[in-house]
Enzyme design. Structure first.
Site, PDB file in Angstrom:
ATOM      1  CD  GLU A 128      38.882 -61.085  52.012  1.00  0.00           C
ATOM      2  OE1 GLU A 128      37.748 -60.872  52.488  1.00  0.00           O
ATOM      3  OE2 GLU A 128      39.872 -60.365  52.251  1.00  0.00           O
ATOM      4  CG  ASN A 224      45.548 -54.041  54.159  1.00  0.00           C
ATOM      5  OD1 ASN A 224      46.216 -53.290  54.862  1.00  0.00           O
ATOM      6  ND2 ASN A 224      46.038 -55.190  53.704  1.00  0.00           N
TER       7      ASN A 224
END
Length: 287
Positions: A128, A224
């Protein structure tokens, strides 16, 4: 003992959407073509293994594909250069980039077009992040406030701040306060951290004060999920990050009266339920 499962455990909207798009492609594939994902569609090895069994392959975008092949862009997004190269080929592109990541790309591009230098709080090797910085020709990636301080700030530059969408909000706030106080009180701050990430992190913090141990389920390569585990560990209780039920340290967990269970945003419900059932069966008098 009691098992407390976090309400926010499991798939977020972006992951659910990405897999839905891939499922649609797999369900009705054109004849004589291959379905690829641009990198792993999400960071969960067990999910990826299931798609591989269905014939879905991975590509890194560097090799030419056959005319008509289907390429599904991963939930994390991809660098702008690779996007343009794919568009130049005669392939079918399915963009499964998470809308939150897509929004961050757009916001970063708008600021960069104003001749500003991006300060990005994130993991420099994460896909990302590699996609986000591709929208800002001048950028600095840092993983901690200490790293940013050591890097130094060029007084001749105009900076703006953004973050990987799955970063820890408390850490990001500390970075923001430092920059506003020591660099530029009027610096543009882009709030690119996903609300689903924030909610998961806050619930882990709250749950960690109500249980004696935490089990965090998800891919070891999931940023995450790793941050959820880090938050639980920093609370001072016993915390373990596992990908599957087979990795559970049952002997150690048996010592606790109340166990919390959560999972990263790329962890499917069937893995979460398998972990919960394994705990219940292995510790029948405890859970």
């Amino acid at each position: 003992m009691e098992l407390v499962i976090a309400k926010t455990a499991g798939f977020c909207m972006g992951v659910d959407m990405a897999l839905h798009k891939l499922d649609n492609a797999v369900a009705a594939p054109p004849q004589d073509v291959t379905i690829y994902t641009l990198g792993p569609i999400i960071h969960n090895p067990q999910v990826l293994a299931r798609y591989k069994e269905q014939g879905v392959l991975q590509t890194d975008g560097t090799k030419p594909l056959k005319t008509g092949d289907v390429v599904v862009i991963r939930a994390h997004g991809i660098p702008r250069r690779i996007q343009l190269e794919l568009e130049a080929q005669n392939v079918t592109i399915v963009d499964a980039t998470c809308p939150k990541v897509k929004k961050a790309q757009i916001l970063i591009q708008r600021q960069a077009e104003q001749n500003k230098h991006l300060l990005l709080f994130g993991e420099r090797d994460h896909p990302e992040v590699q996609g986000l910085v591709s929208y800002a020709p001048r950028h600095t990636v840092f993983e901690t406030l200490e790293e940013l301080c050591a890097h130094g700030i060029d007084s001749a530059e105009t900076y703006f701040l953004a973050a990987q969408t799955t970063q820890d909000r408390e850490s990001f706030n500390a970075v923001r306060e430092y920059l506003i106080k020591h660099v530029d009180a009027d610096m543009t701050i882009l709030d690119t951290i996903c609300m689903a990430t924030k909610d998961r992190q806050e619930e882990v913090r709250e749950l960690s004060h109500k249980v004696q141990a935490m089990v965090i389920v998800g891919g070891k390569n999931s940023g995450n999920t790793r941050r959820l585990a880090q938050i639980a560990q920093e609370s001072g209780i016993f915390a373990v990050h596992v990908e599957t039920a087979e990795e559970l340290p049952l002997e150690e967990l048996a010592a606790f009266e109340r166990i919390g269970l959560t999972a990263g945003a790329s962890t499917p419900s069937w893995i979460i339920e398998d972990v919960a059932q394994t705990l219940r069966m292995a510790l029948p008098d405890k859970v």
